[in-house]
Design an enzyme around this catalytic site. Sequence first.
Site, PDB file in Angstrom:
ATOM      1  N   SER A 225      12.622  11.240  51.307  1.00 21.68           N
ATOM      2  CA  SER A 225      11.311  11.778  50.940  1.00 21.68           C
ATOM      3  C   SER A 225      10.213  11.117  51.785  1.00 21.68           C
ATOM      4  O   SER A 225      10.312  11.106  53.011  1.00 21.68           O
ATOM      5  CB  SER A 225      11.098  11.582  49.435  1.00 21.68           C
ATOM      6  OG  SER A 225       9.999  12.309  48.973  1.00 21.68           O
TER       7      SER A 225
ATOM      8  N   ASP B 255      16.642  21.428  46.413  1.00 19.07           N
ATOM      9  CA  ASP B 255      15.378  20.693  46.539  1.00 19.07           C
ATOM     10  C   ASP B 255      14.275  21.686  46.883  1.00 19.07           C
ATOM     11  O   ASP B 255      14.221  22.213  47.992  1.00 19.07           O
ATOM     12  CB  ASP B 255      15.527  19.625  47.638  1.00 19.07           C
ATOM     13  CG  ASP B 255      14.282  18.756  47.802  1.00 19.07           C
ATOM     14  OD1 ASP B 255      13.236  19.052  47.182  1.00 19.07           O
ATOM     15  OD2 ASP B 255      14.367  17.776  48.567  1.00 19.07           O
TER      16      ASP B 255
ATOM     17  N   HIS C 101      15.108  17.611  44.303  1.00 20.84           N
ATOM     18  CA  HIS C 101      14.674  16.547  45.214  1.00 20.84           C
ATOM     19  C   HIS C 101      15.312  15.205  44.855  1.00 20.84           C
ATOM     20  O   HIS C 101      15.649  14.415  45.732  1.00 20.84           O
ATOM     21  CB  HIS C 101      13.153  16.447  45.158  1.00 20.84           C
ATOM     22  CG  HIS C 101      12.548  15.569  46.209  1.00 20.84           C
ATOM     23  ND1 HIS C 101      12.718  15.797  47.554  1.00 20.84           N
ATOM     24  CD2 HIS C 101      11.765  14.462  46.116  1.00 20.84           C
ATOM     25  CE1 HIS C 101      12.065  14.862  48.238  1.00 20.84           C
ATOM     26  NE2 HIS C 101      11.489  14.040  47.392  1.00 20.84           N
TER      27      HIS C 101
END
Lengths: 379, 379
Positions: B152, B317, B350
């Site tokens: 991320s 995600d 995610h």
Amino acid sequence: MSNSVGAVTPQTMHFDTPLACRSGAVLDAYDLMYETYGTLNAEKSNAVLVCHALNASHHVAGFYAEDPRKVGWWDNMIGPGKPLDTDKFFVIGVNNPGGCFGSTGPASINPKTGKAYGSSFPVVTVEDWVEAQARLADRLGIARFAAVMGGSLGAMQALQWAIAFPERIANSIVIAAAPKLSAQNIAFNEVARQAITTDPDFHGGDFYAYNVIPRRGLRLARMIGHITYLSDDAMMEKFGRSLRSGAINFHFDVDFEVESYLRHQGDKFSEYFDANTYLLITRALDYFDPAAACDGDLARALAPATAKFFVASFTSDWRFAPERSREIVKALLDNRASVCYAEINAPHGHDAFLLDDERYLALVRAYFENVANDLGAQV
Amino acid sequence: MSNSVGAVTPQTMHFDTPLACRSGAVLDAYDLMYETYGTLNAEKSNAVLVCHALNASHHVAGFYAEDPRKVGWWDNMIGPGKPLDTDKFFVIGVNNPGGCFGSTGPASINPKTGKAYGSSFPVVTVEDWVEAQARLADRLGIARFAAVMGGSLGAMQALQWAIAFPERIANSIVIAAAPKLSAQNIAFNEVARQAITTDPDFHGGDFYAYNVIPRRGLRLARMIGHITYLSDDAMMEKFGRSLRSGAINFHFDVDFEVESYLRHQGDKFSEYFDANTYLLITRALDYFDPAAACDGDLARALAPATAKFFVASFTSDWRFAPERSREIVKALLDNRASVCYAEINAPHGHDAFLLDDERYLALVRAYFENVANDLGAQV
């Protein structure tokens, strides 16, 4: 405004018969604010009820003479020669109980106390709204609707009509809907509600007495809502990473256009929408789940329905994705119900149901032409 | 805890050389809190830097002797015999400047004023963090990392390392990333920031002096975040429409399990996370866009990179969808860079980058085995 129904005037109808809500609470008496467009035919067979979603009202089409910018929220759909043709149909828009556009709601004065209902307003459900709408139909002399129509939460009401009053609805028009909210849908509603209820100006729902409104909470609720109404692609298309001043300013004020848009939407909304109504309507969304009473079997829940169905979804709608509409279609087909289903390739997300998509509007038009033909055949 | 690096002790390093931030602001002096696992080899060639995302810290692996429940946030990835094997690599976790886990941040005392930095803390960027991390590497005697790794926002730092210090990074491990935020990504950040900054307890960022924290805002920010970390399906799988008391209660308190979960997550977060850090980190996310300086040409932005790349994304995600990782891969391939790309069929959204997905962990393991082999070959 070509093909507009023109200047319209909302009307109020008072109801003295108590509304016994699904929660067990009772609304002793209430007003409903509504508008009508077109002419009810002699047989009273051409009425179409249009149900509103979260943020809309009875003001579905036309405009107000005193403020012509106040155009109805589905004016592109409804009017003379439009998909829902007011030359053929008598169209009714109604603000639901619990609303904040003129029907009795949390901001209304409770005659028993002389104060705003506030937190004491019943937690109304889709079922309660449909019951209230049926009573309005009674008073207007409409025994059976040619169609009940809605998008999103409005579509849930159109579904509920088909279940609760099968003999009173010939067609159910179900657009951008889901048979129940997903955990993610509920989660977004919950964050919005928490934004409102934790605003120090909320005062447990009884903020009216304090002459304040939970503006911060409403603003956040609306911002969250807006994100879910648009597709990621539509947002990228509309705003991208455009910078308001052309450069990054290294602060927490507006840098990106999308921030400016969301703040503006939130600010506007907080000026006119009632915080308690927001709680009530999102809760009605959460609770709607007709299959729950049938062990989760949606087909069984829809079994009483005798209406014909038009169901439409939009490919980029991630709030109520096409898969969710297909659940409805599947259950209807399992029941051998008459159902037209359109999955419209549209980039706009959930908001698409309100927008000018030619193929979508053409499909609704064609469907209503059939409804009109059926009426003609009956006469 | 098998294969744990065991009890670990965070360390602090003080820096007196001012950090000139991209914004133009200067952080005169600062501390960085960091942890290390494994042993730096004689050549100092086996160091791996692990960069944290929004909510994480320098505590990447192992546990604290005084509180063994405080396990590092990527402990399933890092340890003896784990995918990033601390028997082979010397791993460093560091809390970035602006953080709230021990490195100098908005809650730290500004020696110039004797008060918390608060709103005066520089708006730090990914570029600034990477610069600070490079200085930490200097002090640890690490001229070149075997790898810089992150998920991320952490992955954005791994990308930035490859651009800013090509000669100092042999491998860039970029997991669940995007080359820049979309309008929707920015929109979610903006709502979270607005929740914080409009909390009456925020006091323009200088709440420390008032002995309050903007708890309501932090709580909402975290709730919004959590929705975006999970896929719709994962949320449905985890919570569905389960009711906490088995029935609908017609109120605005917790009815659905997902509401309870979100409130709990929000409450916990507001206890330990700094509100100004939340603003800073989300802004760093918004601003990261290496292609912006190259007319939007990501390949050109990545042209300086000489590292080998491992890029991984997760099918479910929707925060940083696989399409976003493919943009990175495409740009790298356009540059004829060495890149391994894995698109992992995972249901968790995610958050998948932090979870135990066997195929994902096996791929990272295999990649690091190659990195270790390369090291061996160099010796």
